[in-house]
Design a protein around this motif. Structure first.
Motif, PDB file in Angstrom:
ATOM      1  N   LEU A   1      51.140  27.423  35.979  1.00  0.00           N
ATOM      2  CA  LEU A   1      51.420  28.856  35.993  1.00  0.00           C
ATOM      3  C   LEU A   1      51.029  29.526  37.311  1.00  0.00           C
ATOM      4  O   LEU A   1      50.442  28.914  38.194  1.00  0.00           O
ATOM      5  CB  LEU A   1      50.658  29.525  34.841  1.00  0.00           C
ATOM      6  CG  LEU A   1      50.970  28.996  33.432  1.00  0.00           C
ATOM      7  CD1 LEU A   1      50.052  29.660  32.409  1.00  0.00           C
ATOM      8  CD2 LEU A   1      52.431  29.227  33.068  1.00  0.00           C
ATOM      9  N   HIS A   2      51.426  30.808  37.426  1.00  0.00           N
ATOM     10  CA  HIS A   2      51.034  31.688  38.544  1.00  0.00           C
ATOM     11  C   HIS A   2      51.447  31.104  39.898  1.00  0.00           C
ATOM     12  O   HIS A   2      50.709  31.188  40.891  1.00  0.00           O
ATOM     13  CB  HIS A   2      49.530  31.963  38.518  1.00  0.00           C
ATOM     14  CG  HIS A   2      49.022  32.393  37.182  1.00  0.00           C
ATOM     15  ND1 HIS A   2      49.478  33.522  36.523  1.00  0.00           N
ATOM     16  CD2 HIS A   2      48.115  31.806  36.337  1.00  0.00           C
ATOM     17  CE1 HIS A   2      48.861  33.631  35.354  1.00  0.00           C
ATOM     18  NE2 HIS A   2      48.045  32.607  35.208  1.00  0.00           N
ATOM     19  N   THR A   3      52.625  30.537  39.954  1.00  0.00           N
ATOM     20  CA  THR A   3      53.049  29.821  41.161  1.00  0.00           C
ATOM     21  C   THR A   3      53.253  30.750  42.353  1.00  0.00           C
ATOM     22  O   THR A   3      52.934  30.389  43.486  1.00  0.00           O
ATOM     23  CB  THR A   3      54.353  29.056  40.880  1.00  0.00           C
ATOM     24  OG1 THR A   3      55.378  29.993  40.500  1.00  0.00           O
ATOM     25  CG2 THR A   3      54.164  28.046  39.771  1.00  0.00           C
TER      26      THR A   3
ATOM     27  N   ASP B   1      51.490  29.993  52.491  1.00  0.00           N
ATOM     28  CA  ASP B   1      52.727  29.239  52.699  1.00  0.00           C
ATOM     29  C   ASP B   1      53.791  30.119  53.349  1.00  0.00           C
ATOM     30  O   ASP B   1      53.875  31.323  53.086  1.00  0.00           O
ATOM     31  CB  ASP B   1      53.277  28.717  51.369  1.00  0.00           C
ATOM     32  CG  ASP B   1      52.388  27.651  50.750  1.00  0.00           C
ATOM     33  OD1 ASP B   1      51.443  27.196  51.428  1.00  0.00           O
ATOM     34  OD2 ASP B   1      52.647  27.271  49.586  1.00  0.00           O
ATOM     35  N   ALA B   2      54.616  29.491  54.169  1.00  0.00           N
ATOM     36  CA  ALA B   2      55.722  30.203  54.815  1.00  0.00           C
ATOM     37  C   ALA B   2      56.944  30.266  53.911  1.00  0.00           C
ATOM     38  O   ALA B   2      57.809  31.128  54.088  1.00  0.00           O
ATOM     39  CB  ALA B   2      56.087  29.525  56.140  1.00  0.00           C
ATOM     40  N   GLU B   3      57.017  29.331  52.960  1.00  0.00           N
ATOM     41  CA  GLU B   3      58.162  29.329  52.058  1.00  0.00           C
ATOM     42  C   GLU B   3      57.732  28.905  50.662  1.00  0.00           C
ATOM     43  O   GLU B   3      56.667  28.318  50.462  1.00  0.00           O
ATOM     44  CB  GLU B   3      59.284  28.419  52.579  1.00  0.00           C
ATOM     45  CG  GLU B   3      58.898  26.974  52.735  1.00  0.00           C
ATOM     46  CD  GLU B   3      60.031  26.117  53.266  1.00  0.00           C
ATOM     47  OE1 GLU B   3      61.076  26.672  53.656  1.00  0.00           O
ATOM     48  OE2 GLU B   3      59.866  24.892  53.275  1.00  0.00           O
ATOM     49  N   HIS B   4      58.577  29.243  49.725  1.00  0.00           N
ATOM     50  CA  HIS B   4      58.334  28.991  48.309  1.00  0.00           C
ATOM     51  C   HIS B   4      59.697  28.660  47.718  1.00  0.00           C
ATOM     52  O   HIS B   4      60.688  28.563  48.449  1.00  0.00           O
ATOM     53  CB  HIS B   4      57.717  30.258  47.690  1.00  0.00           C
ATOM     54  CG  HIS B   4      57.266  30.148  46.272  1.00  0.00           C
ATOM     55  ND1 HIS B   4      56.508  29.104  45.796  1.00  0.00           N
ATOM     56  CD2 HIS B   4      57.467  30.981  45.201  1.00  0.00           C
ATOM     57  CE1 HIS B   4      56.246  29.298  44.517  1.00  0.00           C
ATOM     58  NE2 HIS B   4      56.827  30.421  44.130  1.00  0.00           N
ATOM     59  N   GLY B   5      59.775  28.466  46.424  1.00  0.00           N
ATOM     60  CA  GLY B   5      61.086  28.183  45.875  1.00  0.00           C
ATOM     61  C   GLY B   5      61.058  27.778  44.434  1.00  0.00           C
ATOM     62  O   GLY B   5      60.143  28.139  43.677  1.00  0.00           O
TER      63      GLY B   5
ATOM     64  N   SER C   1      57.584  40.588  44.190  1.00  0.00           N
ATOM     65  CA  SER C   1      58.744  40.528  45.089  1.00  0.00           C
ATOM     66  C   SER C   1      59.180  39.083  45.299  1.00  0.00           C
ATOM     67  O   SER C   1      60.387  38.791  45.392  1.00  0.00           O
ATOM     68  CB  SER C   1      58.427  41.195  46.429  1.00  0.00           C
ATOM     69  OG  SER C   1      57.392  40.505  47.135  1.00  0.00           O
ATOM     70  N   LEU C   2      58.219  38.188  45.363  1.00  0.00           N
ATOM     71  CA  LEU C   2      58.548  36.778  45.541  1.00  0.00           C
ATOM     72  C   LEU C   2      59.249  36.228  44.297  1.00  0.00           C
ATOM     73  O   LEU C   2      60.203  35.443  44.397  1.00  0.00           O
ATOM     74  CB  LEU C   2      57.276  35.985  45.846  1.00  0.00           C
ATOM     75  CG  LEU C   2      57.449  34.515  46.228  1.00  0.00           C
ATOM     76  CD1 LEU C   2      58.424  34.338  47.383  1.00  0.00           C
ATOM     77  CD2 LEU C   2      56.094  33.902  46.585  1.00  0.00           C
ATOM     78  N   ALA C   3      58.796  36.654  43.128  1.00  0.00           N
ATOM     79  CA  ALA C   3      59.430  36.215  41.884  1.00  0.00           C
ATOM     80  C   ALA C   3      60.897  36.620  41.854  1.00  0.00           C
ATOM     81  O   ALA C   3      61.757  35.850  41.394  1.00  0.00           O
ATOM     82  CB  ALA C   3      58.692  36.808  40.688  1.00  0.00           C
TER      83      ALA C   3
END
Length: 221
Positions: free
Chosen positions: A123-125, A134-138, A169-171
């Motif tokens: 959870l809570h990624t 991190d510069a990126e996520h996904g 915002s990332l979600a």
């Protein structure tokens, strides 16, 4: 000649936005599949409304009615198997599944997880990716195995993390990608292109790497 359809059972726990993306893909002809049932473990989940609005069969199997994880999974399995699906699709199904359940659907159950697995299982990624700098996520589509969020990866999509990023915002960024790649991965399975053998994912008979296939914006295959 039209491509034969496979049958799906979709498991949800919440709003069902990935379910909606799959429904849309089946209705617009891009995904050769038919959703035989949508099963939820929460009777008030909005995803059930989405399913009903699409004219789909819905079932509620509440985990609260069982005194053990094993008893719940046995009831869930019995409900799923009434529909004899070719593929079980976990679309925001927030339950840790027992090994017996997972083995029963080995090679025919997919999950979508909001991180670039193997990073940030659980959870809570989004918060964890920001805190790590991190510069990126996904997001990752993967086959389900007994290891939590540990099955072989099929397809990933990446998003950049801005300096002022918040988990919310990332979600939102990640969710846009989820809605693109999940129907695509299911389509590969429906076409017979995607398989799991010996705990490895194969696309067109080629082993997918640990990170799976990488989704690029505009991909349609």
């Amino acid at each position: 000649m039209s491509q034969p359809e496979i049958s799906l059972v979709v498991l949800i726990s919440g709003s069902g936005s990935n379910l909606q993306a799959i429904i849309d893909a089946t209705q617009n002809g891009t995904l050769p599949a038919r959703i035989k049932a949508v099963i939820c473990n929460k009777e008030d989940a909005f995803g059930l409304t989405r399913a009903a609005d699409a004219g789909l069969v819905t079932e509620v199997v509440s985990h609260k009615g069982f005194d053990s994880r094993e008893a719940f999974d046995q009831a869930l399995q019995k409900t799923i198997d009434q529909y004899a699906p070719d593929l079980v699709v976990l679309a925001g199904f927030m339950r840790i599944l027992t090994p017996e359940f997972v083995r029963h659907y080995s090679g025919r159950m997919l999950n979508i997880h909001p991180s670039l697995l193997p990073k940030y299982r659980g959870l809570h990624t989004h918060q964890r990716a920001i805190e790590a700098g991190d510069a990126e996520h996904g997001v990752t589509v993967h086959f389900v195995t007994e290891e939590l969020d540990g099955g072989p990866n099929v397809l990933q999509a990446r998003v950049s993390i801005s300096d002022d990023e918040t988990p919310e915002s990332l979600a939102k960024k990640v969710l846009i990608q989820e809605h693109q790649i999940y129907p695509r991965a299911i389509k590969w399975f429906a076409q017979g292109r995607l398989k799991m053998t010996d705990n490895q994912a194969f696309l067109d008979h080629n082993v997918l790497s640990e990170s799976g296939q990488q989704h690029q914006s505009g991909d349609t295959d």
